[in-house]
Design a protein around this motif. Sequence first.
Motif, mmCIF file in Angstrom:
data_model
loop_
_atom_site.group_PDB
_atom_site.id
_atom_site.type_symbol
_atom_site.label_atom_id
_atom_site.label_comp_id
_atom_site.label_asym_id
_atom_site.label_seq_id
_atom_site.Cartn_x
_atom_site.Cartn_y
_atom_site.Cartn_z
ATOM 1 N N VAL A 1 -3.723 -13.403 2.970
ATOM 2 C CA VAL A 1 -3.135 -14.449 3.804
ATOM 3 C C VAL A 1 -2.184 -13.916 4.860
ATOM 4 O O VAL A 1 -1.526 -14.683 5.537
ATOM 5 C CB VAL A 1 -2.408 -15.512 2.938
ATOM 6 N N GLY A 2 -2.064 -12.610 5.004
ATOM 7 C CA GLY A 2 -1.241 -12.045 6.067
ATOM 8 C C GLY A 2 0.210 -11.801 5.726
ATOM 9 O O GLY A 2 1.008 -11.506 6.604
ATOM 10 N N ALA A 3 0.601 -11.896 4.452
ATOM 11 C CA ALA A 3 1.996 -11.663 4.080
ATOM 12 C C ALA A 3 2.310 -10.168 3.995
ATOM 13 O O ALA A 3 3.447 -9.786 3.826
ATOM 14 C CB ALA A 3 2.313 -12.327 2.754
ATOM 15 N N ARG A 4 1.281 -9.345 4.076
ATOM 16 C CA ARG A 4 1.412 -7.887 4.029
ATOM 17 C C ARG A 4 1.941 -7.374 2.691
ATOM 18 O O ARG A 4 2.646 -6.389 2.622
ATOM 19 C CB ARG A 4 2.259 -7.375 5.179
ATOM 20 N N ALA A 5 1.585 -8.077 1.618
ATOM 21 C CA ALA A 5 1.903 -7.617 0.270
ATOM 22 C C ALA A 5 0.805 -6.649 -0.157
ATOM 23 O O ALA A 5 -0.365 -6.825 0.194
ATOM 24 C CB ALA A 5 1.974 -8.798 -0.688
ATOM 25 N N SER B 1 5.074 -3.933 -0.156
ATOM 26 C CA SER B 1 4.795 -4.541 1.152
ATOM 27 C C SER B 1 4.694 -3.454 2.214
ATOM 28 O O SER B 1 5.130 -2.318 2.003
ATOM 29 C CB SER B 1 5.890 -5.538 1.533
ATOM 30 N N TYR B 2 4.115 -3.843 3.331
ATOM 31 C CA TYR B 2 4.031 -2.925 4.465
ATOM 32 C C TYR B 2 4.144 -3.729 5.750
ATOM 33 O O TYR B 2 3.911 -4.929 5.785
ATOM 34 C CB TYR B 2 2.723 -2.123 4.445
ATOM 35 N N SER B 3 4.535 -3.037 6.810
ATOM 36 C CA SER B 3 4.558 -3.650 8.137
ATOM 37 C C SER B 3 4.114 -2.596 9.138
ATOM 38 O O SER B 3 4.343 -1.396 8.937
ATOM 39 C CB SER B 3 5.952 -4.179 8.482
#
Length: 142
Positions: A79-83, A116-118
Amino acid sequence: MKTHLAIAASALVLGACAMAQTWEQSKEPPPKPFVGTRWQVILELPLQGEQPYLRMGDGRLEGFGGCNRINARYLSDAVGARAIAFTAISASKRMCDPSAMAAEQRVLETLQFVSSYSITGPTMTMSGSGGTLKLLAVEPPK
């Protein structure tokens, strides 16, 4: 009156063009894709020789920790939360220079707890309770 209106309109158009150009110049480059990119680990003190890197794809991580080849599986959110979570982390069993082995151990320990990552431009940050990894998108060696 018409002359003043024409001058004001021209000034607005030129100002808008200048603002658009400045905005375009200040935009960050688009983020590199998570999957398929070779992500080099940014170390405080770079190692001699090949630097640690990770490459993700199809739920698998492959890379080099500084001494050994590493592999893992990962699950990431849809869903794009970057978990993200890494499991089944393994490394070959080669012995190397103590500094390379220490760098690799730090990378592996941090990966175990990443949650998580960004990605911003060519830089990715992976974070979790075990610390943070900073990575840079690089071209694979020829």
